[in-house]
Each structure stands twice: as structure tokens, then as C-alpha cells.
Motif scaffolding. Structure first.
Motif, PDB file in Angstrom:
ATOM      1  N   ALA A 192     -24.665  15.368  42.727  1.00 25.84           N
ATOM      2  CA  ALA A 192     -24.436  16.616  43.454  1.00 25.84           C
ATOM      3  C   ALA A 192     -23.099  16.588  44.180  1.00 25.84           C
ATOM      4  O   ALA A 192     -22.410  17.612  44.277  1.00 25.84           O
ATOM      5  N   ASP A 193     -22.702  15.417  44.685  1.00 22.72           N
ATOM      6  CA  ASP A 193     -21.405  15.296  45.360  1.00 22.72           C
ATOM      7  C   ASP A 193     -20.253  15.541  44.392  1.00 22.72           C
ATOM      8  O   ASP A 193     -19.281  16.225  44.728  1.00 22.72           O
ATOM      9  N   ALA A 194     -20.361  14.978  43.187  1.00 25.48           N
ATOM     10  CA  ALA A 194     -19.294  15.151  42.195  1.00 25.48           C
ATOM     11  C   ALA A 194     -19.183  16.614  41.779  1.00 25.48           C
ATOM     12  O   ALA A 194     -18.071  17.145  41.625  1.00 25.48           O
ATOM     13  N   VAL A 195     -20.321  17.269  41.601  1.00 22.59           N
ATOM     14  CA  VAL A 195     -20.305  18.678  41.208  1.00 22.59           C
ATOM     15  C   VAL A 195     -19.719  19.529  42.329  1.00 22.59           C
ATOM     16  O   VAL A 195     -18.912  20.442  42.086  1.00 22.59           O
ATOM     17  N   PHE A 196     -20.091  19.224  43.576  1.00 19.50           N
ATOM     18  CA  PHE A 196     -19.566  20.025  44.682  1.00 19.50           C
ATOM     19  C   PHE A 196     -18.058  19.866  44.820  1.00 19.50           C
ATOM     20  O   PHE A 196     -17.349  20.819  45.179  1.00 19.50           O
ATOM     21  N   ALA A 197     -17.536  18.684  44.522  1.00 24.34           N
ATOM     22  CA  ALA A 197     -16.084  18.496  44.554  1.00 24.34           C
ATOM     23  C   ALA A 197     -15.408  19.442  43.573  1.00 24.34           C
ATOM     24  O   ALA A 197     -14.330  19.996  43.863  1.00 24.34           O
ATOM     25  N   ARG A 198     -16.016  19.639  42.400  1.00 22.85           N
ATOM     26  CA  ARG A 198     -15.463  20.582  41.421  1.00 22.85           C
ATOM     27  C   ARG A 198     -15.533  22.019  41.950  1.00 22.85           C
ATOM     28  O   ARG A 198     -14.595  22.805  41.786  1.00 22.85           O
ATOM     29  N   VAL A 199     -16.657  22.352  42.559  1.00 21.97           N
ATOM     30  CA  VAL A 199     -16.820  23.689  43.125  1.00 21.97           C
ATOM     31  C   VAL A 199     -15.766  23.945  44.189  1.00 21.97           C
ATOM     32  O   VAL A 199     -15.100  24.996  44.195  1.00 21.97           O
ATOM     33  N   LEU A 200     -15.595  23.003  45.092  1.00 22.39           N
ATOM     34  CA  LEU A 200     -14.662  23.191  46.200  1.00 22.39           C
ATOM     35  C   LEU A 200     -13.221  23.292  45.699  1.00 22.39           C
ATOM     36  O   LEU A 200     -12.422  24.070  46.231  1.00 22.39           O
ATOM     37  N   SER A 201     -12.885  22.533  44.664  1.00 21.32           N
ATOM     38  CA  SER A 201     -11.542  22.610  44.098  1.00 21.32           C
ATOM     39  C   SER A 201     -11.257  24.014  43.560  1.00 21.32           C
ATOM     40  O   SER A 201     -10.193  24.597  43.824  1.00 21.32           O
TER      41      SER A 201
END
Length: 218
Positions: A199-208
């Protein structure tokens, strides 16, 4: 753009993790002192909650596809009128877990009811409100459904709302393909996010993606 209400939606097949990511982005925005409302479809508000109980119940496996589609649209019109439009007008950012793209993918394309018919109903009932940005969380259906079914096995509430998780895998492949088609048509609105990994890795993509779109929100 900051100070103007933005409507951001989160889409994808069952088990893709969109609800988790919507919650995370809502928390991040609130931490930036941006008025934010986290909402969902179906089921936001008292009327929506009753419609949701009908739509997602595992007791209703015999539901006619048009009954399904029209219940989703009824929920959407009430949601737009009661919550989304007023909040956007006051400058609140609305983050919604599913919106009309889900109807187009699930009922319009995977069920074969026709996108134009569903969109015509929404355009007639509530023509003004469309998302500014839509995140599409893409994941292999076998992996996504394994996640969703594991969640349902461990949560009695989710299990009672697992009607779609009980459908055959071929249906979920159709839904994934439908979402990909919708995203290809509107690349300026959609951001396709790989839902692989934590979930952390996916959220990093979202935030980018989010910060590229809204560079002044920091």
C-alpha cells in the motif's frame, strides 16, 4: 487551483486497493489544510446506504442487470445532489471511491447494457458534475480477487457485501479491459496506477501523479 473544489475519483476492479488509496490521499490532503470529503458509491448518506444494502447483498445474485444499473444511477443522482455538488461549490475537495466510470465498465460494457444509455440517464438527471481527475488502479484480476475474497473471509460486513466477488473470473477480466478502454479515451483525466506491491508503494505512485497535477498543493 488551490481553494477551488476538485472532484477526484478512484476506480478499479474488486480488490485493487482503491479504497485504501482514497483514504490515504484524503488524509494527506487534510494534513495540507485542504477541506476534504471522503465519499463512496454506492452507499454515501442514509438513502445511499439502503441502496447499497440491496446492490451488494450476496442474497441478490438473481438481480436483473438493468435493475442493478438503475439502482447505481439512483444512488449516484442522490449522492451528487445531496453531497458532491454542494461541497464542490463551497470549495471542498471531494474524493470518491467509485463513480460513473464504474457503471460504464461494469454494467455498460461487461454486462453489455450500453455506455450511451447509462450516460444519457445521468446527463439528463444531473449534467453538471464530472471528475477533474480519476485514478484507475490496475491489477491482474486473479490477484485482485484473491485479495478481495481474503478480505471478505476475515470481515463479516464485507462478506455480506460480496456479490460481485462471487462472479466468475471472466467477468472481472471484462471489467478490467473496460476500465482500460475508458482510460485510453480520456488520458487527460485518467491516471493509471499499478496496484502491484505494498500500500505504501502504491500511494507513492498516487502522490507523484497528484503532485504533478496539482503542483501548488504541498
Amino acid at each position: 487551483m488551490v481553494g477551488t473544489g476538485q472532484f477526484i475519483t478512484f476506480e478499479g476492479i474488486e480488490g485493487c486497493g482503491k479504497s485504501t488509496q482514497a483514504t490515504r490521499l484524503a488524509g494527506w490532503l487534510s494534513a495540507q489544510n485542504i477541506a476534504t470529503s471522503l465519499e463512496k458509491e454506492p452507499g454515501y448518506g442514509s438513502i445511499g446506504a439502503q441502496i447499497r444494502s440491496i446492490l451488494l447483498s450476496t442474497d441478490h445474485h438473481h438481480m436483473d442487470p438493468w435493475c442493478e444499473a438503475l439502482l447505481y444511477l439512483a444512488d449516484r443522482v442522490q449522492h451528487l445532489q445531496e453531497f458532491v455538488a454542494p461541497r464542490l461549490a463551497e470549495g471542498t475537495w471531494v474524493l470518491c471511491d467509485r463513480f460513473h466510470d464504474s457503471s460504464l465498465a461494469y454494467q455498460g460494457m461487461a454486462r453489455g447494457l450500453g455506455e450511451d444509455k447509462l450516460s444519457a440517464i445521468l446527463d439528463w438527471a444531473h449534467p453538471q458534475t464530472r471528475p477533474h481527475l480519476s485514478f484507475l488502479f490496475d491489477l491482474d484480476p486473479e490477484q485482485a480477487l484473491a485479495r478481495a475474497r481474503d478480505r471478505n473471509d476475515n470481515c463479516p460486513v464485507a462478506a455480506k457485501e460480496g456479490r460481485f466477488e462471487q462472479l466468475e473470473m471472466a467477468f472481472h477480466h471484462k471489467v478490467r479491459a473496460a476500465f482500460q478502454t475508458l482510460a485510453a479515451r480520456e488520458p487527460n483525466r485518467f491516471a493509471i496506477i499499478s496496484a502491484e506491491g505494498s500500500a505504501d508503494a502504491v500511494f507513492a505512485r498516487v502522490l507523484s501523479v497528484f503532485q504533478d497535477r496539482y503542483p501548488h498543493v504541498r
